[in-house]
Design a protein around this motif. Structure first.
Motif, PDB file in Angstrom:
ATOM      1  N   MET A 139      -8.626   1.166  -0.576  1.00 31.01           N
ATOM      2  CA  MET A 139      -7.959   1.431  -2.331  1.00 31.01           C
ATOM      3  C   MET A 139      -6.301   2.335  -2.073  1.00 31.01           C
ATOM      4  N   SER A 140      -5.667   2.278  -1.029  1.00 27.40           N
ATOM      5  CA  SER A 140      -4.881   2.922  -0.682  1.00 27.40           C
ATOM      6  C   SER A 140      -3.940   2.501  -1.560  1.00 27.40           C
ATOM      7  N   TYR A 141      -3.576   1.278  -1.574  1.00 28.84           N
ATOM      8  CA  TYR A 141      -2.454   1.569  -3.094  1.00 28.84           C
ATOM      9  C   TYR A 141      -2.385  -0.133  -3.366  1.00 28.84           C
ATOM     10  N   VAL A 142      -1.781  -0.414  -4.665  1.00 33.56           N
ATOM     11  CA  VAL A 142      -1.482  -1.561  -5.351  1.00 33.56           C
ATOM     12  C   VAL A 142      -0.219  -2.605  -4.812  1.00 33.56           C
ATOM     13  N   VAL A 143      -0.305  -4.012  -4.538  1.00 28.44           N
ATOM     14  CA  VAL A 143       1.231  -4.145  -4.286  1.00 28.44           C
ATOM     15  C   VAL A 143       1.094  -5.245  -5.612  1.00 28.44           C
ATOM     16  N   CYS A 144       2.542  -4.968  -6.751  1.00 30.28           N
ATOM     17  CA  CYS A 144       3.067  -5.722  -7.869  1.00 30.28           C
ATOM     18  C   CYS A 144       2.936  -6.912  -7.570  1.00 30.28           C
ATOM     19  N   PRO A 145       2.327  -7.701  -8.491  1.00 32.24           N
ATOM     20  CA  PRO A 145       2.450  -9.105  -7.777  1.00 32.24           C
ATOM     21  C   PRO A 145       3.521 -10.106  -8.126  1.00 32.24           C
ATOM     22  N   ASP A 146       4.066  -9.218  -9.220  1.00 39.64           N
ATOM     23  CA  ASP A 146       6.278 -10.239  -8.926  1.00 39.64           C
ATOM     24  C   ASP A 146       6.785  -9.347  -8.169  1.00 39.64           C
ATOM     25  N   CYS A 147       7.329  -8.416  -7.919  1.00 38.54           N
ATOM     26  CA  CYS A 147       7.981  -7.458  -6.807  1.00 38.54           C
ATOM     27  C   CYS A 147       7.624  -7.223  -5.310  1.00 38.54           C
TER      28      CYS A 147
END
Ligand code: ADP
Length: 279
Positions: free
Chosen positions: A210-218
């Motif tokens: 649960m280290s990070y999230v990737v923005c689906p748009d940018c």
């Protein structure tokens, strides 16, 4: 009189399941069943529940299976068993004259969990510590694992009597610590690390889930919980073996029992380090 050393004896009883008479009398390590040939046993541990320890165990098992190794998972998280669901296993365990037969996933990973023994998988396990610890020992001894290169143990979370029994009675080659990036949990990581140290079990490294999230748009990465694991890995002089993002598709694959379909090489470094044990 001391027994003559067996062939291949390293003198380290902690990493061996042979039942020699020369074994350290204080050792509580249990031998596995006589039909089992398990080359390496890896404990996946966390200082607390809910950090994704079971998911990381499954990911490591799938990664090693994809590398061509024979792999098993012993679900020692008796009160929160989630491994069978992750692999879509709903059957009950069978038994023959030799012992309990593990379930086998679509790609050939062998697994055993208390959920395979319960009359229905929603039944809670209302057992006290020693009974739970006894079940874990039984999974180690009475299950017919056969030939395995790697057996991953999804250890119970925390540092209570059940994880302690796992550490004491199963000859772990090493442990992988799973954490999420929050400070509080990182402090708890140190407890898991110290426990392994006290039990003389080598810690292979840390996985930050649960280290990070990737923005689906940018496609930008956001470290929404901070990034405490680098610091803690440095402090403890451990390898940071990989970072797994929060990814809805991972959670969905767990929920749908299709985890063997996951893509991504988040734990490649961990898998390579584990493969080195076989070299
Ligand atoms: P633990 O074994 O530490 O209690 P689990 O592996 O069971 O934790 O994970 C708890 C929940 O969080 C599960 O529903 C799992 O699918 C989900 N989860 C774990 N890691 C991730 C992740 N990286 N991305 C999305 N969901 C995750």
């Amino acid at each position: 009189m001391t027994e003559e050393k067996k062939q291949g004896c390293s003198g380290n009883c902690a990493s061996c399941s042979e039942n020699c008479s020369s074994r350290d009398p204080k050792s509580l390590i249990e031998p596995t069943g006589e039909y089992n040939n398990i080359k390496h046993v890896i404990g996946v541990v966390s200082g607390k529940g809910g950090v994704g320890k079971s998911m990381v165990t499954s990911m490591l098992a799938v990664a090693m299976q994809r590398k061509g190794y024979k792999v098993g998972i012993l679900d020692a998280d008796i009160t929160g068993p989630s491994i069978p669901k992750t692999f879509g296993i709903n059957s009950r365990a069978m038994q023959n004259e030799i012992g309990i037969l593990p379930a086998v996933t679509k790609t050939g990973i062998k697994l055993m969990s208390v959920n395979l023994l319960l009359p229905d998988k929603e039944s809670p396990v209302l057992w006290r510590g020693p009974v739970i610890a006894g079940a874990v020992k039984q999974f180690w001894h009475d299950v017919v694992w056969g030939d395995l290169d790697y057996l991953f143990i999804d250890c119970p979370p925390g540092t209570g009597d059940v994880p302690l029994t796992v550490f004491q009675s199963i000859p772990l080659d090493c442990a992988v610590i799973v954490t999420s990036p929050q400070d509080l949990v990182s402090m708890i990581v140190k407890k898991a690390y110290n426990m392994a140290n006290m039990m003389d079990i080598k810690v292979l490294g840390i996985v930050e889930n649960m280290s990070y999230v990737v923005c689906p748009d940018c496609k930008k990465q956001f470290n929404i919980f901070g990034s405490g694991s680098e610091t803690i890995a440095q402090e403890l002089n451990l390898d940071l073996l990989g970072k797994v993002p929060i990814d809805v598709s991972l959670a969905q694959m767990v929920d749908n029992g299709e985890f063997e379909r996951f893509e991504g090489d988040y734990l490649e470094k961990a898998a390579e380090k584990i493969a080195e044990l076989s070299k």
